[in-house]
Design a protein around this motif. Structure first.
Motif, PDB file in Angstrom:
ATOM      1  N   CYS A 157      12.135  17.911  -6.545  1.00  0.00           N
ATOM      2  CA  CYS A 157      11.598  18.053  -5.190  1.00  0.00           C
ATOM      3  C   CYS A 157      12.041  19.370  -4.551  1.00  0.00           C
ATOM      4  CB  CYS A 157      12.040  16.872  -4.331  1.00  0.00           C
ATOM      5  SG  CYS A 157      11.367  16.875  -2.666  1.00  0.00           S
ATOM      6  N   LEU A 158      13.309  19.706  -4.731  1.00  0.00           N
ATOM      7  CA  LEU A 158      13.820  20.976  -4.194  1.00  0.00           C
ATOM      8  C   LEU A 158      13.061  22.159  -4.786  1.00  0.00           C
ATOM      9  CD1 LEU A 158      17.660  20.230  -4.320  1.00  0.00           C
ATOM     10  CD2 LEU A 158      16.315  20.602  -2.242  1.00  0.00           C
ATOM     11  N   LYS A 159      12.765  22.077  -6.072  1.00  0.00           N
ATOM     12  CA  LYS A 159      12.082  23.173  -6.752  1.00  0.00           C
ATOM     13  C   LYS A 159      10.615  23.256  -6.355  1.00  0.00           C
ATOM     14  CE  LYS A 159      11.275  25.053 -11.395  1.00  0.00           C
ATOM     15  NZ  LYS A 159      11.477  24.833 -12.856  1.00  0.00           N
ATOM     16  N   GLU A 160       9.922  22.117  -6.271  1.00  0.00           N
ATOM     17  CA  GLU A 160       8.482  22.114  -6.008  1.00  0.00           C
ATOM     18  C   GLU A 160       8.141  22.406  -4.546  1.00  0.00           C
ATOM     19  OE1 GLU A 160       6.375  18.715  -7.438  1.00  0.00           O
ATOM     20  OE2 GLU A 160       7.300  18.799  -9.442  1.00  0.00           O
ATOM     21  N   THR A 161       8.996  21.970  -3.627  1.00  0.00           N
ATOM     22  CA  THR A 161       8.673  22.114  -2.198  1.00  0.00           C
ATOM     23  C   THR A 161       9.447  23.235  -1.524  1.00  0.00           C
ATOM     24  OG1 THR A 161      10.377  20.527  -1.549  1.00  0.00           O
ATOM     25  CG2 THR A 161       8.195  19.643  -2.042  1.00  0.00           C
ATOM     26  N   ASN A 162      10.539  23.694  -2.153  1.00  0.00           N
ATOM     27  CA  ASN A 162      11.400  24.743  -1.588  1.00  0.00           C
ATOM     28  C   ASN A 162      12.069  24.304  -0.283  1.00  0.00           C
ATOM     29  OD1 ASN A 162      12.572  27.311  -1.856  1.00  0.00           O
ATOM     30  ND2 ASN A 162      11.133  28.189  -0.380  1.00  0.00           N
ATOM     31  N   LEU A 214       0.821  -1.219   0.000  1.00  0.00           N
ATOM     32  CA  LEU A 214       0.000   0.000   0.000  1.00  0.00           C
ATOM     33  C   LEU A 214       0.851   1.263   0.000  1.00  0.00           C
ATOM     34  CD1 LEU A 214      -2.666  -1.065   2.671  1.00  0.00           C
ATOM     35  CD2 LEU A 214      -2.835  -1.255   0.184  1.00  0.00           C
ATOM     36  N   THR A 215       2.138   1.121  -0.322  1.00  0.00           N
ATOM     37  CA  THR A 215       3.072   2.255  -0.223  1.00  0.00           C
ATOM     38  C   THR A 215       2.611   3.450  -1.057  1.00  0.00           C
ATOM     39  OG1 THR A 215       4.952   0.832   0.246  1.00  0.00           O
ATOM     40  CG2 THR A 215       5.424   3.020  -0.633  1.00  0.00           C
ATOM     41  N   GLY A 216       2.384   3.251  -2.339  1.00  0.00           N
ATOM     42  CA  GLY A 216       1.926   4.352  -3.183  1.00  0.00           C
ATOM     43  C   GLY A 216       2.941   5.483  -3.278  1.00  0.00           C
ATOM     44  N   LEU A 217       2.489   6.637  -3.728  1.00  0.00           N
ATOM     45  CA  LEU A 217       3.368   7.790  -3.908  1.00  0.00           C
ATOM     46  C   LEU A 217       3.308   8.721  -2.701  1.00  0.00           C
ATOM     47  CD1 LEU A 217       2.655   8.714  -7.638  1.00  0.00           C
ATOM     48  CD2 LEU A 217       4.681   7.567  -6.731  1.00  0.00           C
ATOM     49  N   ALA A 218       4.434   9.365  -2.418  1.00  0.00           N
ATOM     50  CA  ALA A 218       4.482  10.385  -1.373  1.00  0.00           C
ATOM     51  C   ALA A 218       3.881  11.682  -1.923  1.00  0.00           C
ATOM     52  CB  ALA A 218       5.916  10.608  -0.921  1.00  0.00           C
ATOM     53  N   ASP A 219       3.173  12.402  -1.071  1.00  0.00           N
ATOM     54  CA  ASP A 219       2.525  13.660  -1.469  1.00  0.00           C
ATOM     55  C   ASP A 219       3.402  14.834  -1.048  1.00  0.00           C
ATOM     56  OD1 ASP A 219       0.895  15.850  -1.906  1.00  0.00           O
ATOM     57  OD2 ASP A 219      -0.936  14.780  -1.371  1.00  0.00           O
ATOM     58  N   TRP A 220       4.043  15.454  -2.019  1.00  0.00           N
ATOM     59  CA  TRP A 220       4.954  16.554  -1.723  1.00  0.00           C
ATOM     60  C   TRP A 220       4.221  17.830  -1.304  1.00  0.00           C
ATOM     61  CZ3 TRP A 220       8.870  16.065  -6.417  1.00  0.00           C
ATOM     62  CH2 TRP A 220       9.666  14.937  -6.190  1.00  0.00           C
ATOM     63  N   SER A 221       2.938  17.925  -1.567  1.00  0.00           N
ATOM     64  CA  SER A 221       2.208  19.148  -1.201  1.00  0.00           C
ATOM     65  C   SER A 221       2.193  19.333   0.315  1.00  0.00           C
ATOM     66  CB  SER A 221       0.773  19.090  -1.737  1.00  0.00           C
ATOM     67  OG  SER A 221       0.035  18.051  -1.123  1.00  0.00           O
ATOM     68  N   TYR A 222       2.166  18.234   1.068  1.00  0.00           N
ATOM     69  CA  TYR A 222       2.223  18.308   2.530  1.00  0.00           C
ATOM     70  C   TYR A 222       3.590  18.836   2.977  1.00  0.00           C
ATOM     71  CZ  TYR A 222      -2.108  15.612   3.057  1.00  0.00           C
ATOM     72  OH  TYR A 222      -3.413  15.193   3.028  1.00  0.00           O
ATOM     73  N   VAL A 260       6.994  26.685   9.085  1.00  0.00           N
ATOM     74  CA  VAL A 260       7.984  26.661  10.163  1.00  0.00           C
ATOM     75  C   VAL A 260       9.198  27.512   9.778  1.00  0.00           C
ATOM     76  CG1 VAL A 260       7.285  24.375  11.003  1.00  0.00           C
ATOM     77  CG2 VAL A 260       9.085  24.551   9.268  1.00  0.00           C
ATOM     78  N   ASN A 261      10.029  27.802  10.778  1.00  0.00           N
ATOM     79  CA  ASN A 261      11.196  28.670  10.549  1.00  0.00           C
ATOM     80  C   ASN A 261      12.515  27.929  10.750  1.00  0.00           C
ATOM     81  OD1 ASN A 261       9.642  31.117  10.083  1.00  0.00           O
ATOM     82  ND2 ASN A 261       9.146  31.046  12.266  1.00  0.00           N
ATOM     83  N   ILE A 262      12.462  26.607  10.657  1.00  0.00           N
ATOM     84  CA  ILE A 262      13.680  25.792  10.763  1.00  0.00           C
ATOM     85  C   ILE A 262      13.893  25.062   9.444  1.00  0.00           C
ATOM     86  CG2 ILE A 262      13.558  25.472  13.266  1.00  0.00           C
ATOM     87  CD1 ILE A 262      12.168  22.779  12.761  1.00  0.00           C
ATOM     88  N   PRO A 263      15.104  24.557   9.177  1.00  0.00           N
ATOM     89  CA  PRO A 263      15.343  23.803   7.941  1.00  0.00           C
ATOM     90  C   PRO A 263      14.439  22.574   7.869  1.00  0.00           C
ATOM     91  CG  PRO A 263      17.420  24.399   8.978  1.00  0.00           C
ATOM     92  CD  PRO A 263      16.342  24.739   9.959  1.00  0.00           C
ATOM     93  N   VAL A 264      13.974  22.284   6.668  1.00  0.00           N
ATOM     94  CA  VAL A 264      13.106  21.129   6.434  1.00  0.00           C
ATOM     95  C   VAL A 264      13.718  20.251   5.348  1.00  0.00           C
ATOM     96  CG1 VAL A 264      10.825  20.359   5.637  1.00  0.00           C
ATOM     97  CG2 VAL A 264      11.023  22.361   7.137  1.00  0.00           C
ATOM     98  N   PHE A 265      13.768  18.939   5.605  1.00  0.00           N
ATOM     99  CA  PHE A 265      14.220  17.959   4.617  1.00  0.00           C
ATOM    100  C   PHE A 265      13.006  17.180   4.119  1.00  0.00           C
ATOM    101  CE2 PHE A 265      18.507  17.555   7.054  1.00  0.00           C
ATOM    102  CZ  PHE A 265      18.933  18.758   6.514  1.00  0.00           C
ATOM    103  N   ALA A 266      12.983  16.897   2.812  1.00  0.00           N
ATOM    104  CA  ALA A 266      11.892  16.117   2.222  1.00  0.00           C
ATOM    105  C   ALA A 266      12.326  14.674   2.053  1.00  0.00           C
ATOM    106  CB  ALA A 266      11.497  16.707   0.871  1.00  0.00           C
ATOM    107  N   ASN A 267      11.355  13.755   2.168  1.00  0.00           N
ATOM    108  CA  ASN A 267      11.623  12.321   2.021  1.00  0.00           C
ATOM    109  C   ASN A 267      10.461  11.672   1.262  1.00  0.00           C
ATOM    110  OD1 ASN A 267      12.068   9.496   4.283  1.00  0.00           O
ATOM    111  ND2 ASN A 267      12.950   9.863   2.291  1.00  0.00           N
TER     112      ASN A 267
END
Length: 442
Positions: free
Chosen positions: A218-223, A183-191, A199-206
């Motif tokens: 991912c860097l471009k779409e989520t900043n 049931l893994t499916g795709l991760a939702d980058w909008s979240y 938030v005002n701290i660094p954020v990493f996407a996974n």
């Protein structure tokens, strides 16, 4: 020295790292981290360590936290459900790393059983205490890795709570706790994007990272400030370099690191299987030999054997295998594994095969008379029909009824007086009684 925080910590200590290797249980050990760093990984996490074991077991601590001068910047990750235990474990690890991470994202059944990872995400008071105490007491920053909720507003509030408690870097996986296995499916980058903006701290996407192009997208779409990958890195440790090396070259490079910095054979075997995954679907006989390899030399021999097996095929045959595999690259190149969609439409022939297999497994379960047995145990039972794999029912002992001495021995089930053997023997002798169950006749 004053403890750095937030963006100051990310820029100065982590050197603005944006290519990040995720914490992976038994898979992000030192040799693998060094191989990944060789191919442009800028920040690595250790495997997830169990905080309670790390505190209590000196052997576990020494075996787990192995590092070297080249292994920086490094973040050590712990799973825990008790603030004090987490703090003690973190204090033992902080001299060897640049930050401590709390695992709040593991969705596996072992995390549910142990009550940690993503199965803590509804206990905000407990999480806040764990983050807060580490933020106040540690000499290095505290970071967190989480999964999103189904509700985007709740995910944002969750991230803001962690920031307020003292989290200095937040990694967010774009999948929910329920998205795992088939049931893994795709991760939702909008979240992830929404959290980054709140938030005002660094954020990493996974999540959803298979190629370098995915990282840049991912860097471009989520900043976000950095992108973390686990499975993409396992199948191709040169992912951040944007190349797809030959599987035998990459395997031998890893084995060189594993020889210099010894680690568990299970970790080595897992990495070879991941790197060579697609090739081993074709050369199944070599897969079985790798499964039985017991040392690095044997792994080298098997990798060399796989290399020769790939090379001896004539080009026409290789091309036909490549075309029929639907892989973007030849199977002897490092490339990601994509889980098949269980809901996707199958070819009629494949559907028939799947149905036959389902019926076969159902019939096998009927043979052994068990409906809920796992596939793994079923295979063992069918392979060893004379061995008893069933867990015996634990016997419940009834205590001796001799109230005169308050006997604590278990009662003998054959005793006519419901006594244990010593009490029965004493009673029959002193009162000249018989006990047929125990063969005592006076």
């Amino acid at each position: 020295m004053e403890k750095l925080s937030g963006y100051e910590f990310w820029r100065q200590k982590l050197k603005s790292a944006k290519y990040i290797v995720a914490p992976m249980v038994d898979q992000s050990e030192l040799p693998w981290r060094l191989l990944s760093r060789k191919y442009s990984a800028e920040l690595c996490y250790t495997p997830m360590f169990h905080a309670a074991l790390f505190v209590k077991d000196n052997h576990y601590r020494k075996e787990s936290l192995v590092t070297c001068d080249e292994d920086r910047p490094l973040i050590v990750q712990f799973c825990a459900n008790d603030p004090e235990t987490l703090l003690k474990a973190a204090q033992l690890a902080e001299p060897y790393c640049d930050a401590i991470d709390i695992n709040l994202g593991c969705p596996q059944s072992i995390a549910k059983k142990g009550h940690y990872g993503a199965f803590l995400q509804d206990e905000w008071d407990l999480i806040e205490k764990m983050v807060s105490i580490c933020h106040k007491e540690l000499t290095v920053p505290i970071t967190c890795k989480i999964r999103r909720f189904a509700c985007i507003k709740k995910t944002i509030r969750y991230a803001q709570m962690l920031e307020k408690a003292g989290c200095q870097i937040l990694t967010i996986h774009g999948r929910t706790r329920e998205q795992k296995g088939p049931l893994t499916g795709l991760a939702d980058w909008s979240y992830i994007k929404a959290v980054k903006e709140s938030v005002n701290i660094p954020v990493f996407a996974n999540g959803n990272i298979q190629y370098l192009s995915d990282v840049e997208r991912c860097l471009k779409e989520t900043n976000v400030d950095g992108v973390m990958t686990a499975e993409g890195n396992l199948h191709n440790p040169a992912l951040f370099n944007g190349i797809s090396p030959l599987i035998w070259d990459m395997s031998l490079e890893y084995l060189d690191f594993a020889e210099k910095y010894p680690c568990a054979m299970s970790a080595i075997r897992g990495h070879i299987f991941k790197i060579c995954h697609h090739a081993l679907q074709t050369h199944v006989e070599i897969r079985n030999e790798i499964a039985n390899a017991k040392n690095i030399e044997e792994f080298r021999e098997m990798v060399d054997k796989l290399k020769k097996a790939c090379q001896v095929r004539d080009l026409k045959q290789l091309f036909s295998v490549y075309i029929s595999s639907n892989l973007p690259l030849p199977y002897w190149r490092c490339q990601p594994y994509v889980r098949p969609d269980p809901n996707a439409d199958l070819d009629p022939e494949k559907k028939i095969e799947r149905d036959k297999l389902t019926k076969k497994r159902a019939a096998e379960r009927n043979i052994v008379g068990l409906e809920n047995i796992s596939r793994k145990k079923l295979k063992r039972m069918l392979k060893n029909p004379n061995k008893n794999f069933l867990t015996p029912t634990r016997q419940v002992y009834v205590m001796c009824t001799n109230s005169e001495i308050n006997c604590l021995n278990p009662r003998n089930i054959r005793c006519a007086y419901e006594f244990c053997k010593p009490c029965c023997m004493k009673k029959t002798r002193e009162e000249t009684l018989d006990c047929a169950g125990k063969d005592f006749y006076f």
